[in-house]
Design a protein around this motif. Structure first.
Motif, PDB file in Angstrom:
ATOM      1  N   ARG A   1       1.616   7.113  -6.569  1.00 32.72           N
ATOM      2  CA  ARG A   1       0.514   8.046  -6.839  1.00 32.72           C
ATOM      3  C   ARG A   1       0.889   9.470  -6.455  1.00 32.72           C
ATOM      4  N   ALA A   2       1.490   9.648  -5.276  1.00 32.47           N
ATOM      5  CA  ALA A   2       1.837  10.983  -4.785  1.00 32.47           C
ATOM      6  C   ALA A   2       2.845  11.677  -5.696  1.00 32.47           C
TER       7      ALA A   2
ATOM      8  N   TRP B   1      -7.133   3.826  -8.761  1.00 29.11           N
ATOM      9  CA  TRP B   1      -5.893   4.056  -9.508  1.00 29.11           C
ATOM     10  C   TRP B   1      -5.376   2.755 -10.111  1.00 29.11           C
TER      11      TRP B   1
ATOM     12  N   ARG C   1       0.821   4.264  -2.840  1.00 29.23           N
ATOM     13  CA  ARG C   1       0.567   5.653  -2.460  1.00 29.23           C
ATOM     14  C   ARG C   1       1.745   6.570  -2.789  1.00 29.23           C
TER      15      ARG C   1
ATOM     16  N   VAL D   1       0.836  -1.201   0.000  1.00 24.77           N
ATOM     17  CA  VAL D   1       0.000   0.000   0.000  1.00 24.77           C
ATOM     18  C   VAL D   1       0.871   1.251   0.000  1.00 24.77           C
TER      19      VAL D   1
ATOM     20  N   ASP E   1      -6.931   4.274  -3.953  1.00 22.81           N
ATOM     21  CA  ASP E   1      -5.876   3.338  -4.357  1.00 22.81           C
ATOM     22  C   ASP E   1      -6.411   2.334  -5.374  1.00 22.81           C
TER      23      ASP E   1
ATOM     24  N   LEU F   1      -6.080  -1.241   1.072  1.00 25.18           N
ATOM     25  CA  LEU F   1      -6.212  -0.265  -0.010  1.00 25.18           C
ATOM     26  C   LEU F   1      -7.492   0.541   0.153  1.00 25.18           C
ATOM     27  N   ASP F   2      -7.394   1.873   0.028  1.00 28.88           N
ATOM     28  CA  ASP F   2      -8.629   2.663   0.079  1.00 28.88           C
ATOM     29  C   ASP F   2      -9.222   2.784  -1.327  1.00 28.88           C
TER      30      ASP F   2
END
Length: 241
Positions: A54-55, A102, A51, A47, A99, A95-96
């Motif tokens: 992604r960031a 994506w 992230r 995770v 996430d 995972l939210d």
């Protein structure tokens, strides 16, 4: 000058990814980050990897382990994820929604037009247009049989990348047993980080290989992977990486 860093299979190795970014002095907002897929599973912080990529505004193609986790997410939503291992279920649970969205948006291939390069997880069948490549082949194939058909089994053929005719350079992962591969028009970047090897990337446009060692063995490698890691270490040391 803006650079593009194409990173091999990360498999949840967050500390190694951070070390690799530091090694190349990655500049968020200026440089581009692209993953060959398999960001998740087997390693310690899947995770966290998702992230961070992604960031940083990173891009990735879908890997077979990313797909596995997404299938577990779908099964969990349906109330029946018993067919999946504990590690995959833990990732799917953590995972939210952002996430997952994506990961679900990841394509099978990324074309880097200005760099004349294509990023894919496992491989491409020569002579087949990108839009006609079979999904399963794109993230599981390793070899081509004598009749030109793809297979995920190494012993059933020759490295597909050895037969890729170009002119585009294909960057891929998935094949830790063969490890670092350098063919005229294809470079394999899976050097088994999660198995205690190295996390390797190609820096474009200069086509410079960079790598950092794994902090530990996160998943037990097979004998073939272990032997290849030793060969990769020697190769990368010769290259000064």
């Amino acid at each position: 000058m803006a650079r593009t860093l194409v990173v091999g299979d990360i498999h949840g190795c967050l500390d190694e990814l951070r070390a690799l970014l530091a090694e190349v002095e990655f500049r968020p907002g200026q440089d581009a980050l692209v993953s060959v897929g398999d960001l998740v599973n087997k390693g310690p912080d899947s995770v966290g990897v998702v992230r961070l990529v992604r960031a940083l505004g990173g891009r990735a193609v879908l890997g077979n382990h990313d797909d596995l986790v997404l299938r577990c997410v779908a099964a969990r939503r349906a109330g029946d994820d018993d067919a999946f291992g504990d590690g995959v279920r833990r990732i799917a649970k953590r995972l939210d929604e952002a996430d997952v969205a994506w990961l679900e948006s990841l394509p099978l291939t990324i074309v880097l037009d200005e760099l004349r390069a294509i990023v894919v997880h496992a491989g491409l069948v020569p002579g087949v247009p990108l839009g006609s490549q079979v999904r399963e082949h794109v993230f599981t194939m390793r070899s081509l049989r004598s009749d030109g058909s793809p297979t995920k089994r190494i012993e059933e053929g020759v490295p597909w990348a050895s037969l890729w005719p170009g002119p585009e350079l294909v960057l891929f992962g998935h094949d830790a047993v063969r490890g670092l591969q350098r063919w005229p028009y294809a470079i394999g970047l899976d050097t088994g980080c999660v198995y205690g090897g190295r996390l390797t990337a190609l820096l474009l446009p200069e086509r410079k290989l960079v790598s950092v060692p794994a902090t530990r063995v996160w998943a037990e490698p097979g004998k073939g992977v272990a032997k290849q890691q030793a060969r990769d270490d020697r190769t990368l040391k010769k290259l000064g990486k």
